[in-house]
Write a protein that holds these residues in place. Structure first.
Motif, PDB file in Angstrom:
ATOM      1  N   LYS A  79      62.536  18.461  39.349  1.00  0.00           N
ATOM      2  CA  LYS A  79      63.787  19.216  39.472  1.00  0.00           C
ATOM      3  C   LYS A  79      63.803  20.256  38.369  1.00  0.00           C
ATOM      4  CE  LYS A  79      66.637  15.577  41.417  1.00  0.00           C
ATOM      5  NZ  LYS A  79      67.815  14.742  41.301  1.00  0.00           N
ATOM      6  N   ILE A  80      64.362  21.393  38.683  1.00  0.00           N
ATOM      7  CA  ILE A  80      64.489  22.445  37.690  1.00  0.00           C
ATOM      8  C   ILE A  80      65.638  22.089  36.734  1.00  0.00           C
ATOM      9  CG2 ILE A  80      65.958  23.843  39.189  1.00  0.00           C
ATOM     10  CD1 ILE A  80      64.505  26.303  38.021  1.00  0.00           C
ATOM     11  N   SER A  81      65.415  22.245  35.448  1.00  0.00           N
ATOM     12  CA  SER A  81      66.432  21.930  34.441  1.00  0.00           C
ATOM     13  C   SER A  81      67.308  23.160  34.182  1.00  0.00           C
ATOM     14  CB  SER A  81      65.758  21.505  33.137  1.00  0.00           C
ATOM     15  OG  SER A  81      65.103  22.629  32.561  1.00  0.00           O
ATOM     16  N   HIS A  82      68.315  22.968  33.370  1.00  0.00           N
ATOM     17  CA  HIS A  82      69.182  24.087  32.992  1.00  0.00           C
ATOM     18  C   HIS A  82      68.356  25.179  32.306  1.00  0.00           C
ATOM     19  CE1 HIS A  82      72.902  26.110  31.945  1.00  0.00           C
ATOM     20  NE2 HIS A  82      72.456  26.220  30.704  1.00  0.00           N
ATOM     21  N   ALA A  83      67.473  24.779  31.398  1.00  0.00           N
ATOM     22  CA  ALA A  83      66.610  25.746  30.704  1.00  0.00           C
ATOM     23  C   ALA A  83      65.696  26.466  31.690  1.00  0.00           C
ATOM     24  CB  ALA A  83      65.781  25.041  29.634  1.00  0.00           C
ATOM     25  N   GLY A  84      65.228  25.767  32.714  1.00  0.00           N
ATOM     26  CA  GLY A  84      64.393  26.385  33.739  1.00  0.00           C
ATOM     27  C   GLY A  84      65.165  27.409  34.554  1.00  0.00           C
ATOM     28  N   LYS A  85      66.406  27.098  34.863  1.00  0.00           N
ATOM     29  CA  LYS A  85      67.253  28.045  35.605  1.00  0.00           C
ATOM     30  C   LYS A  85      67.479  29.308  34.780  1.00  0.00           C
ATOM     31  CE  LYS A  85      69.622  24.356  38.072  1.00  0.00           C
ATOM     32  NZ  LYS A  85      70.879  23.610  38.230  1.00  0.00           N
ATOM     33  N   ILE A  86      67.734  29.127  33.495  1.00  0.00           N
ATOM     34  CA  ILE A  86      67.934  30.281  32.614  1.00  0.00           C
ATOM     35  C   ILE A  86      66.657  31.114  32.533  1.00  0.00           C
ATOM     36  CG2 ILE A  86      68.299  30.948  30.195  1.00  0.00           C
ATOM     37  CD1 ILE A  86      70.303  28.580  30.052  1.00  0.00           C
ATOM     38  N   ALA A  87      65.509  30.457  32.419  1.00  0.00           N
ATOM     39  CA  ALA A  87      64.228  31.171  32.354  1.00  0.00           C
ATOM     40  C   ALA A  87      63.977  31.969  33.628  1.00  0.00           C
ATOM     41  CB  ALA A  87      63.086  30.188  32.099  1.00  0.00           C
ATOM     42  N   LEU A  88      64.301  31.387  34.784  1.00  0.00           N
ATOM     43  CA  LEU A  88      64.137  32.103  36.052  1.00  0.00           C
ATOM     44  C   LEU A  88      65.068  33.312  36.141  1.00  0.00           C
ATOM     45  CD1 LEU A  88      63.698  29.495  38.938  1.00  0.00           C
ATOM     46  CD2 LEU A  88      62.086  31.245  38.174  1.00  0.00           C
ATOM     47  N   LEU A  89      66.308  33.133  35.756  1.00  0.00           N
ATOM     48  CA  LEU A  89      67.260  34.250  35.797  1.00  0.00           C
ATOM     49  C   LEU A  89      66.832  35.369  34.850  1.00  0.00           C
ATOM     50  CD1 LEU A  89      70.677  32.370  36.023  1.00  0.00           C
ATOM     51  CD2 LEU A  89      69.607  33.811  37.774  1.00  0.00           C
ATOM     52  N   LYS A  90      66.355  34.992  33.663  1.00  0.00           N
ATOM     53  CA  LYS A  90      65.871  35.986  32.701  1.00  0.00           C
ATOM     54  C   LYS A  90      64.689  36.754  33.287  1.00  0.00           C
ATOM     55  CE  LYS A  90      63.862  36.388  28.102  1.00  0.00           C
ATOM     56  NZ  LYS A  90      63.347  35.639  26.946  1.00  0.00           N
ATOM     57  N   SER A  91      63.773  36.059  33.915  1.00  0.00           N
ATOM     58  CA  SER A  91      62.607  36.690  34.523  1.00  0.00           C
ATOM     59  C   SER A  91      63.034  37.649  35.631  1.00  0.00           C
ATOM     60  CB  SER A  91      61.675  35.613  35.076  1.00  0.00           C
ATOM     61  OG  SER A  91      60.544  36.189  35.651  1.00  0.00           O
ATOM     62  N   LYS A  92      63.977  37.219  36.463  1.00  0.00           N
ATOM     63  CA  LYS A  92      64.469  38.076  37.552  1.00  0.00           C
ATOM     64  C   LYS A  92      65.145  39.314  36.987  1.00  0.00           C
ATOM     65  CE  LYS A  92      67.391  38.123  41.691  1.00  0.00           C
ATOM     66  NZ  LYS A  92      67.762  39.502  41.489  1.00  0.00           N
ATOM     67  N   GLU A  93      65.965  39.141  35.971  1.00  0.00           N
ATOM     68  CA  GLU A  93      66.656  40.280  35.361  1.00  0.00           C
ATOM     69  C   GLU A  93      65.659  41.279  34.779  1.00  0.00           C
ATOM     70  OE1 GLU A  93      69.272  38.370  32.580  1.00  0.00           O
ATOM     71  OE2 GLU A  93      70.679  37.767  34.158  1.00  0.00           O
ATOM     72  N   GLN A  94      64.611  40.782  34.119  1.00  0.00           N
ATOM     73  CA  GLN A  94      63.587  41.670  33.563  1.00  0.00           C
ATOM     74  C   GLN A  94      62.886  42.449  34.672  1.00  0.00           C
ATOM     75  OE1 GLN A  94      61.071  38.979  31.413  1.00  0.00           O
ATOM     76  NE2 GLN A  94      62.267  39.123  29.530  1.00  0.00           N
ATOM     77  N   ARG A  95      62.503  41.763  35.720  1.00  0.00           N
ATOM     78  CA  ARG A  95      61.829  42.433  36.835  1.00  0.00           C
ATOM     79  C   ARG A  95      62.750  43.444  37.512  1.00  0.00           C
ATOM     80  NH1 ARG A  95      56.952  39.922  38.575  1.00  0.00           N
ATOM     81  NH2 ARG A  95      56.602  37.960  37.475  1.00  0.00           N
ATOM     82  N   ASP A  96      64.013  43.084  37.712  1.00  0.00           N
ATOM     83  CA  ASP A  96      64.967  44.006  38.335  1.00  0.00           C
ATOM     84  C   ASP A  96      65.133  45.265  37.488  1.00  0.00           C
ATOM     85  OD1 ASP A  96      65.364  42.277  40.466  1.00  0.00           O
ATOM     86  OD2 ASP A  96      67.304  41.523  39.730  1.00  0.00           O
ATOM     87  N   ARG A  97      65.225  45.112  36.161  1.00  0.00           N
ATOM     88  CA  ARG A  97      65.353  46.288  35.284  1.00  0.00           C
ATOM     89  C   ARG A  97      64.136  47.189  35.417  1.00  0.00           C
ATOM     90  NH1 ARG A  97      67.488  42.582  31.586  1.00  0.00           N
ATOM     91  NH2 ARG A  97      65.534  42.476  30.438  1.00  0.00           N
ATOM     92  N   LEU A  98      62.958  46.594  35.470  1.00  0.00           N
ATOM     93  CA  LEU A  98      61.737  47.384  35.614  1.00  0.00           C
ATOM     94  C   LEU A  98      61.694  48.098  36.965  1.00  0.00           C
ATOM     95  CD1 LEU A  98      59.257  44.876  33.986  1.00  0.00           C
ATOM     96  CD2 LEU A  98      59.803  47.164  33.131  1.00  0.00           C
ATOM     97  N   TRP A  99      62.029  47.378  38.047  1.00  0.00           N
ATOM     98  CA  TRP A  99      62.043  47.984  39.383  1.00  0.00           C
ATOM     99  C   TRP A  99      63.068  49.117  39.467  1.00  0.00           C
ATOM    100  CZ3 TRP A  99      58.843  48.006  43.354  1.00  0.00           C
ATOM    101  CH2 TRP A  99      57.891  46.987  43.453  1.00  0.00           C
ATOM    102  N   ASN A 100      64.207  48.939  38.815  1.00  0.00           N
ATOM    103  CA  ASN A 100      65.292  49.917  38.918  1.00  0.00           C
ATOM    104  C   ASN A 100      64.981  51.253  38.250  1.00  0.00           C
ATOM    105  OD1 ASN A 100      66.923  48.264  40.466  1.00  0.00           O
ATOM    106  ND2 ASN A 100      67.933  47.367  38.690  1.00  0.00           N
ATOM    107  N   VAL A 101      64.012  51.313  37.356  1.00  0.00           N
ATOM    108  CA  VAL A 101      63.691  52.585  36.696  1.00  0.00           C
ATOM    109  C   VAL A 101      62.512  53.308  37.341  1.00  0.00           C
ATOM    110  CG1 VAL A 101      64.700  51.900  34.500  1.00  0.00           C
ATOM    111  CG2 VAL A 101      62.261  51.490  34.906  1.00  0.00           C
TER     112      VAL A 101
END
Length: 110
Positions: A79-101
């Motif tokens: 099961k994904i932990s709270h820390a894992g969920k945060i890591a996934l969201l951080k990764s998605k946010e980083q990728r979205d910022r890169l894609w958006n520019v």
């Protein structure tokens, strides 16, 4: 700093665990990754990543009940932990910022 960001395969494994929910065990994880990405994944590689991510606190595991189909062996479910969920969201946010520019013109003619 090294170790703070998810590696590509770690991210894929975490996303797979999140998608499989209660059915996330190593063989199902391998099968799902192969189905979704077209990548052939070795069970030993997935086990190594699962162990590493559990040590980092991104996932938790527990043994299921023994089954006759497995000769009385128990599956280890992840099961994904709270820390894992945060890591996934951080990764998605980083990728979205890169894609958006990236300018739309970069993909013209494809």
């Amino acid at each position: 700093m090294k170790g703070e960001n998810l590696g590509e395969f770690e991210e894929i494994v975490l996303l797979t665990i999140a998608a499989l929910m209660e059915e996330a065990y190593s063989v199902a994880i391998c099968d799902h990754i192969a189905e979704m990405t077209g990548r052939k994944v070795k069970l030993g590689v997935v086990h190594a990543v699962l162990n590493r991510m559990e040590k980092k606190g991104y996932i938790k595991s527990e043994l299921g009940n023994p089954t006759k189909e497995r000769g009385g062996k128990r599956k280890r479910f992840f099961k994904i932990s709270h820390a894992g969920k945060i890591a996934l969201l951080k990764s998605k946010e980083q990728r979205d910022r890169l894609w958006n520019v990236i300018p739309d013109s970069i993909f013209q003619g494809i």
